[in-house]
Design a protein around this motif. Structure first.
Motif, short mmCIF file in Angstrom:
data_model
loop_
_atom_site.label_atom_id
_atom_site.label_comp_id
_atom_site.label_asym_id
_atom_site.label_seq_id
_atom_site.Cartn_x
_atom_site.Cartn_y
_atom_site.Cartn_z
N CYS A 189 0.82 -1.26 -0.15
CA CYS A 189 -0.01 -0.03 -0.02
C CYS A 189 0.84 1.39 -0.03
O CYS A 189 0.22 2.15 0.10
N PHE A 190 2.15 1.10 -0.15
CA PHE A 190 2.95 2.45 -0.11
C PHE A 190 2.46 3.14 -1.32
O PHE A 190 2.61 2.79 -2.46
N GLY A 191 2.53 4.61 -0.99
CA GLY A 191 2.10 5.65 -2.14
C GLY A 191 0.48 5.73 -2.27
O GLY A 191 0.15 6.49 -2.97
N LEU A 192 -0.20 4.85 -1.65
CA LEU A 192 -1.59 4.87 -1.84
C LEU A 192 -2.25 5.54 -0.70
O LEU A 192 -1.64 5.89 0.36
N VAL A 246 -7.69 1.52 2.55
CA VAL A 246 -8.01 0.78 3.64
C VAL A 246 -9.33 0.22 3.68
O VAL A 246 -9.53 -0.69 4.45
N TYR A 247 -10.15 1.08 3.15
CA TYR A 247 -11.67 0.68 3.06
C TYR A 247 -12.14 -0.09 1.84
O TYR A 247 -12.81 -1.00 1.92
N GLU A 248 -11.35 0.11 0.74
CA GLU A 248 -11.67 -0.62 -0.64
C GLU A 248 -11.05 -1.99 -0.34
O GLU A 248 -11.70 -2.82 -0.95
N ASN A 249 -10.12 -2.25 0.25
CA ASN A 249 -9.10 -3.64 0.73
C ASN A 249 -9.94 -4.33 1.82
O ASN A 249 -9.94 -3.69 3.09
N GLU A 250 -10.77 -5.27 1.53
CA GLU A 250 -11.53 -5.93 2.64
C GLU A 250 -10.77 -6.48 3.90
O GLU A 250 -11.04 -6.04 4.98
N GLU A 251 -9.49 -7.02 3.56
CA GLU A 251 -8.56 -7.49 4.48
C GLU A 251 -8.20 -6.34 5.32
O GLU A 251 -8.11 -6.44 6.61
N THR A 291 4.57 -1.70 6.13
CA THR A 291 4.54 -0.88 5.53
C THR A 291 2.97 -0.28 5.84
O THR A 291 2.51 0.88 5.76
N PHE A 292 1.85 -1.16 5.75
CA PHE A 292 0.54 -0.79 6.08
C PHE A 292 0.26 -0.03 7.34
O PHE A 292 -0.26 0.88 7.30
N PHE A 293 1.02 -0.41 8.47
CA PHE A 293 1.10 0.05 9.63
C PHE A 293 1.77 1.52 9.60
O PHE A 293 1.19 2.64 10.05
N LEU A 294 2.92 1.62 8.96
CA LEU A 294 3.70 2.95 8.98
C LEU A 294 3.10 3.82 8.09
O LEU A 294 3.33 5.01 8.07
N GLN A 295 2.29 3.16 6.94
CA GLN A 295 1.62 4.35 6.18
C GLN A 295 0.41 4.99 6.67
O GLN A 295 0.23 6.20 6.66
N PHE A 296 -0.60 4.20 7.30
CA PHE A 296 -1.78 4.89 7.82
C PHE A 296 -1.79 4.90 9.23
O PHE A 296 -2.52 5.43 9.75
N LEU A 310 10.00 4.05 3.95
CA LEU A 310 9.11 3.38 2.88
C LEU A 310 9.55 3.30 1.47
O LEU A 310 9.42 2.32 0.71
N GLU A 311 9.66 4.51 1.00
CA GLU A 311 10.00 4.70 -0.44
C GLU A 311 11.34 3.78 -1.02
O GLU A 311 11.34 3.06 -1.96
N TYR A 312 12.18 3.89 0.03
CA TYR A 312 13.47 3.10 -0.34
C TYR A 312 13.21 1.55 -0.42
O TYR A 312 13.59 0.87 -1.37
N PHE A 313 12.60 1.09 0.52
CA PHE A 313 12.20 -0.33 0.62
C PHE A 313 11.02 -0.96 -0.02
O PHE A 313 11.07 -2.09 -0.45
N MET A 314 9.85 -0.14 -0.06
CA MET A 314 8.77 -0.52 -0.86
C MET A 314 8.31 0.13 -1.88
O MET A 314 7.37 -0.09 -2.57
#
Length: 630
Positions: free
Chosen positions: A441-444, A449-454, A495-500, A586-590
């Motif tokens: 989800c990097f950059g999104l 978070v709402y569109e992805n059911e999981e 990435t999910f946790f750090l992004q959002f 995140l940009e570097y790794f993901m």
């Protein structure tokens, strides 16, 4: 009818101070732990000692504190007034004995109950205190609270102050070791709140000149700020705030130098006051969530006789700033209303940047309103029978002595989920099962978070949609296989946790589960090994040709065995954010910088092979180890 247990005079026991502390340590220092979490008991022990040194500094005695630490032992030396020599033993071994009951001497101290140092003494295998005062010194040594050495006073040339060495009791803190990263964060907070104080920790010097301004500078990056940090100071209150680019709200709150990691009345009052002041300044009824979205702020206040919700002092419960003072809400509200309003009138560029951030948040909120409503309706229905979540009975927001133990394991696939589910503690351990690899989800935007059911079900399972104040589990544990795919899933979840939800990571709630790589056994003994070094040691200890099993995935471990790895001896690696530049990390790794990252991987590639000389029956394996820095 069952036989009644005899209840007589002999049934009543009175425990002395050290027996009670050792029998009920959680009442005094919170959870025990092994040092893998920032709020584990061994750090509370350290903090109780350093708090006394800080109080000396606040009283104008001693501008330097020396802390030296190894994996298992701590030495703290301050240069304050020193404990009065005739009361050295009493001050560390008699409950409700200390100098802080005299409100004139310690008007706004953290430790007011005369308990902290005694708890450290009782819970340490070895505890030594030495006071230096007016060219005289006194030493006393204890073991588990029992006095074992009482030296007579003698002359000294050392500067005034107090030195305390302690070694936490390994029978209480199982398999523990101190992590310097957590101690460094603690020390930084001390110097941010006490300008002019120098703390020397294992040879490194810590000091701050601008207080909470420096705190925000350390924990953010210039390119992430929407406007320069606003720094406001008044009698018994200091505030620093700005808005960034990240999602969520991020607060650092303090009372009398105590880091209130769970907030409290002062943090709630500050959040409310910012919204009210901004609305009045712009004369617009902005939504509170739009004003506070992406805020990064620190607030420190000093109050008399603070009331905390536990002995570990992580949440302020005081309603007033003193016995005869105004309410915390009024005190903070009045200060913010005047100081922040004045600042915005004098700094029009900052006011415009703040307004632009609010309007951006408003657009983003309205943009996802539709999908958010549908997603939340689906999550509400799913919560009645969430096939991905196997919940536990207790939660972090419950008022229960085991709330600190509440854990959510995030696993990959049904096989691993099944093993954990069958062996977990149903009171405090829940399981969330992923299906395959989650989305990068990097950059999104947060819309995903709402569109992805999981993702949506995960945020609702954690109850962090509107922040971590109502987090349902204290420990969020990523439990994946120790292979390339498992490592990739770890990165995607981080990435999910750090992004959002970066505050979830920064608050120390996210961990990686360690599971054994090998089982080494003979007919008499079984040893589980978490590294190749442990495997070699186990082979040498068990003797000729023991049976060796290599666990390639969590699903291969039987539920009976899995229960051994997620119980009281569970090994967790905390996800510690050392770099304030989350976006750059995140940009570097993901991100899509494939050539740069490829060169980094090639330059740091390491090939590991099993030592064939130890046991020729083990097949040679090659594991690619990729550097992961979070």
């Amino acid at each position: 009818m069952a036989d009644q247990v005899e209840y007589s005079d002999d049934s009543i026991r009175s425990l002395d101070w050290k027996e009670h502390i050792r029998l009920r340590p959680g009442m005094y220092i919170g959870k025990l732990g092994d040092g893998s979490a920032y709020d584990d008991g061994i750090y509370v022990l350290l903090k109780e000692i350093v708090d006394n040194s800080i109080d000396e500094f606040v009283m104008g005695a001693g501008r330097t504190i020396d802390i030296n630490m190894s994996d298992h032992k701590v030495a703290v030396r301050d240069y304050g007034r020193g404990i009065p020599l005739g009361k050295v033993i009493d001050c560390v071994s008699k409950i409700n004995t200390g100098g802080k009951y005299d409100s004139k001497a310690f008007q706004k101290s953290v430790g007011l109950n005369g308990v902290g140092t005694k708890a450290v003494n009782a819970l340490s295998a070895s505890f030594t205190v030495q006071s230096y005062r007016d060219n005289r010194t006194k030493v006393a040594e204890f073991a588990k609270g029992e006095l074992i050495r009482d030296d007579a006073e003698k002359e000294t040339t050392q500067r005034n102050g107090t030195a305390i060495n302690f070694f936490p009791d390994e029978t209480i803190f199982r398999n523990y070791h101190f992590r310097p990263e957590f101690v460094e964060n603690m020390i930084w907070n001390y110097v941010f709140l006490n300008s002019g104080l120098t703390v020397n920790f294992n040879g490194q010097k810590f000091l701050s000149e601008r207080g909470l301004y420096d705190l925000l500078t350390k924990n953010t990056t210039a390119e992430n700020l929407r406007y320069p940090i606003i720094h406001l100071k008044g009698p018994d209150i200091e505030i620093a705030m700005t808005h960034g680019q990240q999602y969520g709200e991020e607060y650092y709150s303090f009372v009398n130098g105590q880091h209130t990691t769970q907030g409290g009345t002062h943090q709630a009052a500050f959040r409310e006051a910012v919204v009210k002041t901004v609305r009045e300044f712009f004369d617009k009824d902005y939504d509170a969530s739009d004003i506070r979205a992406s805020i990064v702020a620190a607030i420190a206040i000093k109050v008399q006789e603070p009331v905390f919700e536990s002995q570990t002092k992580t949440k302020l419960g005081s309603q007033n700033v003193g016995p005869d003072g105004p309410s915390v809400r009024t005190f903070i509200g009045d200060f913010v209303k005047k100081a922040l309003d004045d600042y915005l009138h004098k700094n029009s560029a900052v006011a415009e940047a703040l307004k632009a951030r609010i309007l951006q948040s408003e657009r983003e909120r309205k943009d996802i309103a539709g999908i958010k409503k549908l997603a939340n309706e689906r999550a509400k229905k799913a919560s009645l029978h969430n096939r991905k979540l196997r919940d536990c009975k207790l939660h972090f927001e419950d008022s229960h002595e085991r709330r600190q133990d509440t854990t959510l394991f995030i696993t990959e696939g049904d096989s691993a989920s099944g093993s954990i589910t069958k062996s977990r503690d149903v009171m405090t351990q829940a399981v969330f099962s992923l299906k395959g690899k989650p989305l990068n989800c990097f950059g999104l935007t947060k819309k995903v978070v709402y569109e992805n059911e999981e993702f949506n079900l995960l945020q609702h399972a954690l109850n962090i949609e509107d922040g971590i104040e109502n987090l349902r589990y204290n420990n969020v544990v990523i439990a994946t296989d120790a292979d390339v795919d498992g490592m990739h899933i770890r990165l995607l979840l981080m990435t999910f946790f750090l992004q959002f939800f970066p505050d979830l990571v920064k608050a120390g709630h996210v961990f990686i589960l360690q599971t054994p790589l090998f089982r080494v056994r003979n007919k008499k003994e079984t040893v589980y090994c978490y590294s190749d070094e442990e495997r070699v040691n186990a082979i040498n200890r068990l003797g000729v040709k023991p049976e060796i099993t290599r666990f390639k995935g969590l699903g291969e471990i039987s539920p009976e065995e899995f229960g051994l790895f997620i119980g009281k001896d569970m090994r967790l690696d905390p996800v510690i954010l050392r770099d304030a530049n989350v976006k750059g990390l995140l940009e570097y790794f993901m991100g899509k910088n494939t050539p740069t990252r490829q060169q980094h991987i090639i330059g740091n590639l390491r090939v590991e092979k099993d030592d064939e000389t130890v046991n020729p029956t083990i097949a040679v394996a090659e594991d690619v180890v990729l550097p992961v820095a979070v």
